[in-house]
Design an enzyme around this catalytic site. Sequence first.
Site, PDB file in Angstrom:
ATOM      1  N   ASP A  13       0.801  -1.335  -0.053  1.00 50.68           N
ATOM      2  CA  ASP A  13       0.083   0.028  -0.066  1.00 50.68           C
ATOM      3  C   ASP A  13       0.841   1.227  -0.043  1.00 50.68           C
ATOM      4  O   ASP A  13       0.458   2.313   0.500  1.00 50.68           O
ATOM      5  CB  ASP A  13      -1.024   0.057   1.143  1.00 50.68           C
ATOM      6  CG  ASP A  13      -1.905  -1.060   1.096  1.00 50.68           C
ATOM      7  OD1 ASP A  13      -2.284  -1.721   0.164  1.00 50.68           O
ATOM      8  OD2 ASP A  13      -2.292  -1.656   2.463  1.00 50.68           O
ATOM      9  N   LYS A  16       1.757   2.012  -5.103  1.00 53.34           N
ATOM     10  CA  LYS A  16       2.377   1.497  -6.362  1.00 53.34           C
ATOM     11  C   LYS A  16       1.618   1.759  -7.624  1.00 53.34           C
ATOM     12  O   LYS A  16       2.182   2.109  -8.485  1.00 53.34           O
ATOM     13  CB  LYS A  16       2.505  -0.234  -6.231  1.00 53.34           C
ATOM     14  CG  LYS A  16       3.632  -0.366  -4.866  1.00 53.34           C
ATOM     15  CD  LYS A  16       3.627  -1.890  -4.696  1.00 53.34           C
ATOM     16  CE  LYS A  16       2.366  -2.303  -4.358  1.00 53.34           C
ATOM     17  NZ  LYS A  16       2.041  -2.167  -2.721  1.00 53.34           N
ATOM     18  N   GLY A  40      -4.328  -4.542  -3.857  1.00 53.05           N
ATOM     19  CA  GLY A  40      -5.459  -3.466  -4.293  1.00 53.05           C
ATOM     20  C   GLY A  40      -4.712  -2.173  -4.609  1.00 53.05           C
ATOM     21  O   GLY A  40      -4.121  -1.535  -3.611  1.00 53.05           O
ATOM     22  N   HIS A  41      -4.587  -1.919  -5.803  1.00 55.96           N
ATOM     23  CA  HIS A  41      -3.901  -0.857  -6.312  1.00 55.96           C
ATOM     24  C   HIS A  41      -4.715   0.094  -6.901  1.00 55.96           C
ATOM     25  O   HIS A  41      -5.367   0.282  -7.581  1.00 55.96           O
ATOM     26  CB  HIS A  41      -2.972  -1.291  -7.331  1.00 55.96           C
ATOM     27  CG  HIS A  41      -1.973  -2.340  -6.950  1.00 55.96           C
ATOM     28  ND1 HIS A  41      -0.861  -2.843  -7.728  1.00 55.96           N
ATOM     29  CD2 HIS A  41      -1.757  -2.838  -5.675  1.00 55.96           C
ATOM     30  CE1 HIS A  41      -0.231  -3.739  -7.313  1.00 55.96           C
ATOM     31  NE2 HIS A  41      -0.330  -3.692  -6.085  1.00 55.96           N
ATOM     32  N   GLN A 223       1.946  -6.309  -2.945  1.00 57.54           N
ATOM     33  CA  GLN A 223       2.607  -6.094  -1.742  1.00 57.54           C
ATOM     34  C   GLN A 223       3.633  -5.319  -1.478  1.00 57.54           C
ATOM     35  O   GLN A 223       4.059  -4.415  -2.232  1.00 57.54           O
ATOM     36  CB  GLN A 223       2.733  -7.836  -1.156  1.00 57.54           C
ATOM     37  CG  GLN A 223       1.514  -8.602  -1.126  1.00 57.54           C
ATOM     38  CD  GLN A 223       0.859  -8.937  -2.360  1.00 57.54           C
ATOM     39  OE1 GLN A 223       1.471  -9.856  -3.264  1.00 57.54           O
ATOM     40  NE2 GLN A 223      -0.489  -8.796  -2.698  1.00 57.54           N
TER      41      GLN A 223
HETATM   42  P1  GDP Z   1      -0.905   0.226  -3.374  1.00 63.65           P
HETATM   43  O1  GDP Z   1      -1.245  -0.914  -3.112  1.00 63.65           O
HETATM   44  O2  GDP Z   1       0.818   0.372  -3.173  1.00 63.65           O
HETATM   45  O3  GDP Z   1      -1.058   0.486  -4.969  1.00 63.65           O
HETATM   46  O4  GDP Z   1      -1.618   1.258  -2.685  1.00 63.65           O
HETATM   47  P2  GDP Z   1      -2.867   1.541  -2.325  1.00 63.65           P
HETATM   48  O5  GDP Z   1      -3.602   1.913  -3.644  1.00 63.65           O
HETATM   49  O6  GDP Z   1      -3.504   0.375  -1.366  1.00 63.65           O
HETATM   50  O7  GDP Z   1      -2.961   2.730  -1.149  1.00 63.65           O
HETATM   51  C1  GDP Z   1      -2.426   3.985  -1.487  1.00 63.65           C
HETATM   52  C2  GDP Z   1      -3.401   5.099  -1.178  1.00 63.65           C
HETATM   53  O8  GDP Z   1      -2.794   6.305  -1.076  1.00 63.65           O
HETATM   54  C3  GDP Z   1      -4.512   4.870  -2.303  1.00 63.65           C
HETATM   55  O9  GDP Z   1      -5.684   5.430  -1.750  1.00 63.65           O
HETATM   56  C4  GDP Z   1      -3.898   6.083  -3.247  1.00 63.65           C
HETATM   57  O10 GDP Z   1      -5.014   6.836  -4.200  1.00 63.65           O
HETATM   58  C5  GDP Z   1      -3.319   7.081  -2.295  1.00 63.65           C
HETATM   59  N1  GDP Z   1      -2.235   7.928  -2.678  1.00 63.65           N
HETATM   60  C6  GDP Z   1      -1.190   7.297  -3.891  1.00 63.65           C
HETATM   61  N2  GDP Z   1      -0.302   8.477  -3.383  1.00 63.65           N
HETATM   62  C7  GDP Z   1      -0.543   9.367  -2.705  1.00 63.65           C
HETATM   63  C8  GDP Z   1      -0.058  10.478  -2.281  1.00 63.65           C
HETATM   64  O11 GDP Z   1       0.967  11.045  -2.827  1.00 63.65           O
HETATM   65  N3  GDP Z   1      -0.676  11.320  -1.293  1.00 63.65           N
HETATM   66  C9  GDP Z   1      -1.888  10.928  -0.902  1.00 63.65           C
HETATM   67  N4  GDP Z   1      -2.489  11.831   0.087  1.00 63.65           N
HETATM   68  N5  GDP Z   1      -2.729   9.768  -1.226  1.00 63.65           N
HETATM   69  C10 GDP Z   1      -1.764   8.851  -2.147  1.00 63.65           C
HETATM   70  P1  IMO Z   2      -0.931  -4.388  -2.234  1.00 62.49           P
HETATM   71  O1  IMO Z   2      -0.232  -4.883  -3.372  1.00 62.49           O
HETATM   72  C1  IMO Z   2      -0.850  -4.647   2.328  1.00 62.49           C
HETATM   73  C2  IMO Z   2      -0.859  -8.544   3.940  1.00 62.49           C
HETATM   74  C3  IMO Z   2      -2.347  -9.155   4.650  1.00 62.49           C
HETATM   75  C4  IMO Z   2      -1.719 -10.087   5.530  1.00 62.49           C
HETATM   76  C5  IMO Z   2      -0.698 -10.820   4.725  1.00 62.49           C
HETATM   77  C6  IMO Z   2      -0.801 -12.223   4.139  1.00 62.49           C
HETATM   78  O2  IMO Z   2      -2.106  -3.435  -2.369  1.00 62.49           O
HETATM   79  O3  IMO Z   2       0.118  -3.556  -1.476  1.00 62.49           O
HETATM   80  P2  IMO Z   2      -2.574 -12.821   2.051  1.00 62.49           P
HETATM   81  O4  IMO Z   2      -3.855 -12.597   1.823  1.00 62.49           O
HETATM   82  O5  IMO Z   2      -1.697 -12.380   0.977  1.00 62.49           O
HETATM   83  O6  IMO Z   2      -2.209 -14.435   2.520  1.00 62.49           O
HETATM   84  O7  IMO Z   2      -2.122 -12.007   3.604  1.00 62.49           O
HETATM   85  O8  IMO Z   2      -0.328  -9.863   3.819  1.00 62.49           O
HETATM   86  N1  IMO Z   2      -1.351  -8.206   2.432  1.00 62.49           N
HETATM   87  C7  IMO Z   2      -1.263  -6.930   2.040  1.00 62.49           C
HETATM   88  N2  IMO Z   2      -1.014  -5.654   3.021  1.00 62.49           N
HETATM   89  N3  IMO Z   2      -0.978  -4.633   0.663  1.00 62.49           N
HETATM   90  C8  IMO Z   2      -1.166  -5.558  -0.033  1.00 62.49           C
HETATM   91  O9  IMO Z   2      -1.215  -5.502  -1.302  1.00 62.49           O
HETATM   92  C9  IMO Z   2      -1.178  -6.695   0.696  1.00 62.49           C
HETATM   93  N4  IMO Z   2      -1.665  -8.108   0.206  1.00 62.49           N
HETATM   94  C10 IMO Z   2      -1.484  -9.021   1.136  1.00 62.49           C
HETATM   95  O10 IMO Z   2      -2.891  -7.984   5.123  1.00 62.49           O
HETATM   96  O11 IMO Z   2      -0.924  -9.336   6.638  1.00 62.49           O
HETATM   97 MG    MG Z   3      -2.891  -1.769  -1.924  1.00 60.35          MG
END
Ligand code: GDP
Ligand code: IMO
Ligand code: MG
Length: 426
Positions: A13, A16, A40-41, A223
């Site tokens: 998270d 990415k 979840g991207h 991840q």
């Molecule tokens: P990922 O799994 O690495 O793709 O990240 P996620 O999408 O799960 O979580 C990142 C969250 O931060 C999302 O809600 C994005 O829209 C948001 N986000 C990404 N870059 C920025 C940033 O520079 N500032 C803020 N405030 N939010 C961001």
């Molecule tokens: P993105 O790509 C954050 C965590 C789960 C748990 C552990 C194992 O959005 O960054 P799993 O379901 O993979 O067997 O769970 O890994 N986890 C993540 N945490 N971002 C993710 O993906 C994750 N995918 C799995 O919360 O701790």
């Molecule tokens: Mg994510």
Amino acid sequence: MANTVLVGLQWGDEGKGKIIDVLTREADIVVRFQGGNNAGHTVEIGENKFVLHLIPSGILRPEAQCVIGNGLVVSVTGLQEELAGLEAKGIDISDRLYISDRCQLIFAYHCMADGLKEGQLGDNKIGTTKRGIGPAYADKANRCGIRARDLVRPAELRRKFYIEGAKYNRLFAEFGADQLDLDAEWAKVSEIAERLAPMVADTTLLLNRAAVAGKSILFEGAQGTWLDIDFGTYPFVTSSNTTVGGACTGTGVPPTCIQEVVGVLKAYTTRVGSGPFPTELLDATGELLRTKGGEYGATTGRPRRCGWFDAVASRYSVMLNGVTGIALTKLDVLDQFETLKICTAYELDGEVITDMPSDSEDLARVKPIYEDVPGWCQDTSHVTCYDELPARAKSYIDRLMELIGARLQIVSVGPRRAQTFEAPKK
Ligand code: GDP
Ligand code: IMO
Ligand code: MG
């Protein structure tokens, strides 16, 4: 653009999806190489917010070809839902999404087994996403998984599905858990298989031929480094190699084809699920980070645990991945803090250490040693180039880069495409 692997350097998270979307502007092909719909991207474009789970985030750029590499575990129903969701938002996927015929498939029984195992672990649970990731990778290693190649051979798919389904149902019976209705599930799966079959291909050939033809490939990690099955905080990890090596084994593209590694780092730290987290803040400051950063899981909606930036563990991530450039995200979330803390070392059993311990039980016992850095107390979300950043924000970033031994490449100050800029080349 050089062939580039993008990996998360923390616990996932890091942002990415957003950075992939920005970099895809210059890439021909975007490929996911590990994980599944545990990811979840998020990508925000205008008023639209997309959350990608299995399909590469590059799909939102109409010119990009997208590949689900062999290293993934692919939920058949999850992929169908995701395709339908994108199509409902007007994204045209036809002829630009390929699924490796070597991918492992996830079925409902994997998710049920994931839930059952977590239930049995009780207080020691991993806190998985319950998407069946662990059981599907276990089947792969046990050599009884079903691969995507069978999506184009319905009779074979059916045969294997019933054998594996019955095996899981025996396991569920043993633990007094609910059984999967195999006939009802097969009816669903067989319909989706027909839809997915034309996308199944030997994507290893496709990618290598594209590389030889001079096309640029962007490898989208899921991840983060500390969730890696080998290098993460085992056993509180996911079941795949989230680090740079996964890009090769999860696609069949050799390391000699890769020139750059972008490491995505959040300007602070978050984690979802259980396991050690040295800089976690269980107080009002942690709550403030969660609120300001909108730190709730993009896949499960769970509140993310929040804490200060950990330079010790991040330096280890930079080393492991051979990072050539950092994409620093969510700097804007720190805008209102008067003082920021950076963890520069740990104390373990009375000794100061500056390397991340490889053992989770040791990591759970470390005490972070902090350095205070003054905050900038200014809105950065409208900043459009590096020079416009407040001096104290630049100092914070410089200090992070110095501590982790990496070069800054990209800064992100908000979820949108425009809230991104390159760092000056030093
Ligand atoms: P990922 O799994 O690495 O793709 O990240 P996620 O999408 O799960 O979580 C990142 C969250 O931060 C999302 O809600 C994005 O829209 C948001 N986000 C990404 N870059 C920025 C940033 O520079 N500032 C803020 N405030 N939010 C961001
Ligand atoms: P993105 O790509 C954050 C965590 C789960 C748990 C552990 C194992 O959005 O960054 P799993 O379901 O993979 O067997 O769970 O890994 N986890 C993540 N945490 N971002 C993710 O993906 C994750 N995918 C799995 O919360 O701790
Ligand atoms: Mg994510």
